[in-house]
Design a protein around this motif. Structure first.
Motif, short mmCIF file in Angstrom:
data_model
loop_
_atom_site.label_atom_id
_atom_site.label_comp_id
_atom_site.label_asym_id
_atom_site.label_seq_id
_atom_site.Cartn_x
_atom_site.Cartn_y
_atom_site.Cartn_z
N VAL A 1 0.84 -1.17 0.00
CA VAL A 1 0.00 0.00 0.00
C VAL A 1 0.89 1.24 0.00
CG1 VAL A 1 -1.53 1.38 1.46
CG2 VAL A 1 -2.04 -0.99 1.06
N GLY A 2 0.54 2.18 -0.85
CA GLY A 2 1.24 3.46 -0.88
C GLY A 2 2.45 3.50 -1.79
N GLY A 3 3.00 2.35 -2.16
CA GLY A 3 4.14 2.31 -3.06
C GLY A 3 3.67 2.37 -4.50
N SER A 4 4.60 2.18 -5.42
CA SER A 4 4.21 2.13 -6.82
C SER A 4 4.59 0.77 -7.38
CB SER A 4 4.86 3.26 -7.62
OG SER A 4 6.25 3.06 -7.71
N SER A 5 3.89 0.39 -8.44
CA SER A 5 4.13 -0.88 -9.09
C SER A 5 4.15 -0.67 -10.59
CB SER A 5 3.04 -1.88 -8.70
OG SER A 5 3.32 -3.15 -9.22
N VAL A 6 5.10 -1.29 -11.28
CA VAL A 6 5.19 -1.19 -12.74
C VAL A 6 5.06 -2.60 -13.30
CG1 VAL A 6 6.63 -0.54 -14.70
CG2 VAL A 6 6.65 0.86 -12.62
N LEU A 7 4.06 -2.78 -14.17
CA LEU A 7 3.80 -4.07 -14.81
C LEU A 7 4.14 -3.93 -16.29
CD1 LEU A 7 0.33 -4.77 -13.16
CD2 LEU A 7 2.59 -5.42 -12.33
N THR A 8 5.04 -4.79 -16.77
CA THR A 8 5.54 -4.70 -18.14
C THR A 8 4.77 -5.63 -19.06
OG1 THR A 8 7.73 -4.22 -17.25
CG2 THR A 8 7.62 -4.87 -19.54
N CYS A 9 4.53 -5.14 -20.27
CA CYS A 9 3.87 -5.93 -21.30
C CYS A 9 4.94 -6.34 -22.31
CB CYS A 9 2.78 -5.09 -21.96
SG CYS A 9 1.65 -6.06 -22.95
N LEU A 10 5.39 -7.59 -22.23
CA LEU A 10 6.46 -8.07 -23.11
C LEU A 10 5.91 -8.41 -24.49
CD1 LEU A 10 8.22 -10.37 -20.50
CD2 LEU A 10 8.86 -8.06 -21.18
N ILE A 11 6.54 -7.85 -25.52
CA ILE A 11 6.04 -7.99 -26.89
C ILE A 11 7.20 -8.21 -27.84
CG2 ILE A 11 4.74 -6.79 -28.70
CD1 ILE A 11 3.83 -4.93 -26.27
N LYS A 12 6.95 -8.99 -28.89
CA LYS A 12 7.91 -9.15 -29.99
C LYS A 12 7.35 -8.44 -31.21
CE LYS A 12 9.51 -13.67 -28.48
NZ LYS A 12 9.57 -15.09 -28.81
N GLY A 13 8.22 -7.85 -32.01
CA GLY A 13 7.79 -7.19 -33.24
C GLY A 13 7.31 -5.77 -32.99
N GLN A 14 6.81 -5.15 -34.06
CA GLN A 14 6.30 -3.79 -34.01
C GLN A 14 4.86 -3.80 -33.50
OE1 GLN A 14 8.36 -1.40 -34.58
NE2 GLN A 14 6.96 0.31 -34.36
N VAL A 15 4.60 -3.11 -32.40
CA VAL A 15 3.29 -3.10 -31.77
C VAL A 15 2.32 -2.21 -32.53
CG1 VAL A 15 2.05 -2.54 -29.65
CG2 VAL A 15 4.35 -3.47 -29.52
N SER A 16 1.07 -2.69 -32.68
CA SER A 16 0.04 -1.85 -33.29
C SER A 16 -1.02 -1.45 -32.26
CB SER A 16 -0.61 -2.54 -34.48
OG SER A 16 -1.19 -3.76 -34.08
N MET A 17 -1.28 -2.31 -31.27
CA MET A 17 -2.28 -1.99 -30.26
C MET A 17 -1.98 -2.72 -28.95
SD MET A 17 -6.39 -1.96 -30.62
CE MET A 17 -6.96 -3.48 -29.89
N LEU A 18 -2.23 -2.01 -27.84
CA LEU A 18 -2.07 -2.57 -26.50
C LEU A 18 -3.36 -2.38 -25.71
CD1 LEU A 18 1.34 -1.02 -25.41
CD2 LEU A 18 0.90 -3.42 -25.82
N THR A 19 -3.72 -3.39 -24.95
CA THR A 19 -4.90 -3.28 -24.08
C THR A 19 -4.56 -3.86 -22.72
OG1 THR A 19 -6.39 -3.56 -25.95
CG2 THR A 19 -7.33 -3.91 -23.77
N TRP A 20 -4.81 -3.09 -21.67
CA TRP A 20 -4.71 -3.59 -20.30
C TRP A 20 -6.13 -3.76 -19.79
CZ3 TRP A 20 -0.83 -5.39 -17.37
CH2 TRP A 20 0.48 -5.11 -17.75
N THR A 21 -6.43 -4.96 -19.28
CA THR A 21 -7.72 -5.23 -18.67
C THR A 21 -7.46 -5.56 -17.21
OG1 THR A 21 -8.50 -6.13 -20.75
CG2 THR A 21 -9.82 -6.62 -18.80
N ILE A 22 -8.08 -4.80 -16.32
CA ILE A 22 -7.85 -4.96 -14.88
C ILE A 22 -9.15 -5.39 -14.23
CG2 ILE A 22 -7.16 -3.78 -12.77
CD1 ILE A 22 -5.72 -1.75 -14.76
#
Length: 177
Positions: A1-22
């Motif tokens: 609680v109170g800290g920060s968190s970074v979640l990485t989206c690992l991808i190969k190739g040239q990205v065209s679209m990203l979606t995060w669903t929480i």
């Protein structure tokens, strides 16, 4: 609680679209979408402390600043790229360190309290003696653990130490009643 968190989206190739669903355990669902070709982002039902983070040479990521208990849950990144579709799933667990207090009750017995921790703290005494512990759950998912020393040993000293063990940290405090 109170800290920060970074979640990485690992991808190969040239990205065209990203979606995060929480999908949070609190029941609030959030979606973030980013289209590279139009440089457009879209947010649905996301708190202000959840944002994209793009850094040169690094995979795109989601940053949660000042993490709250309500943000505990499943975080899934889906990406479309020139090399195919990719996804990664994180299960975010939020730890809440308890507040420690140690005092003497009306009978002169040491009482150790680890208030509002998540998960519940584990309490023990030094020197080891008989004790009773009880847990009090709270609506926000935290738990207060209270331990009372019921039988003191016959050592020369009457100083006892409460040891608090928790995934966020460990503490100890001593008292003479």
């Amino acid at each position: 609680v109170g800290g920060s968190s970074v979640l990485t989206c690992l991808i190969k190739g040239q990205v065209s679209m990203l979606t995060w669903t929480i999908t949070s355990k609190a029941g609030d669902n959030c979606t973030l979408v980013y289209r590279i070709d139009t440089n457009m982002t879209h947010r649905t039902n996301c708190s202000d402390n959840i944002n994209w983070t793009f850094r040169a040479g690094l995979a795109p990521a989601l940053e949660i600043q000042q993490v709250e208990i309500a943000q505990e849950g499943i975080y899934r990144c889906d990406a479309a790229s020139t090399d195919g579709n990719f996804h990664v799933t994180y299960n975010l667990t939020v730890l809440v360190p308890p507040r420690l207090s140690l005092y003497c009750d009306e009978q002169g017995s040491p009482v150790c309290e680890a208030a509002a921790g998540k998960p519940p703290a584990q309490l023990s005494w030094v020197p080891e003696s008989n004790s009773t512990a009880r847990e009090k759950p709270h609506n926000d998912g935290t738990v207060t653990v209270l331990s009372t020393l019921t039988a003191c040993s016959t050592n020369v000293t009457n100083v006892t130490t409460c040891m608090v063990s928790h995934p966020a940290a460990n503490w100890s405090e001593s008292i003479a009643c």
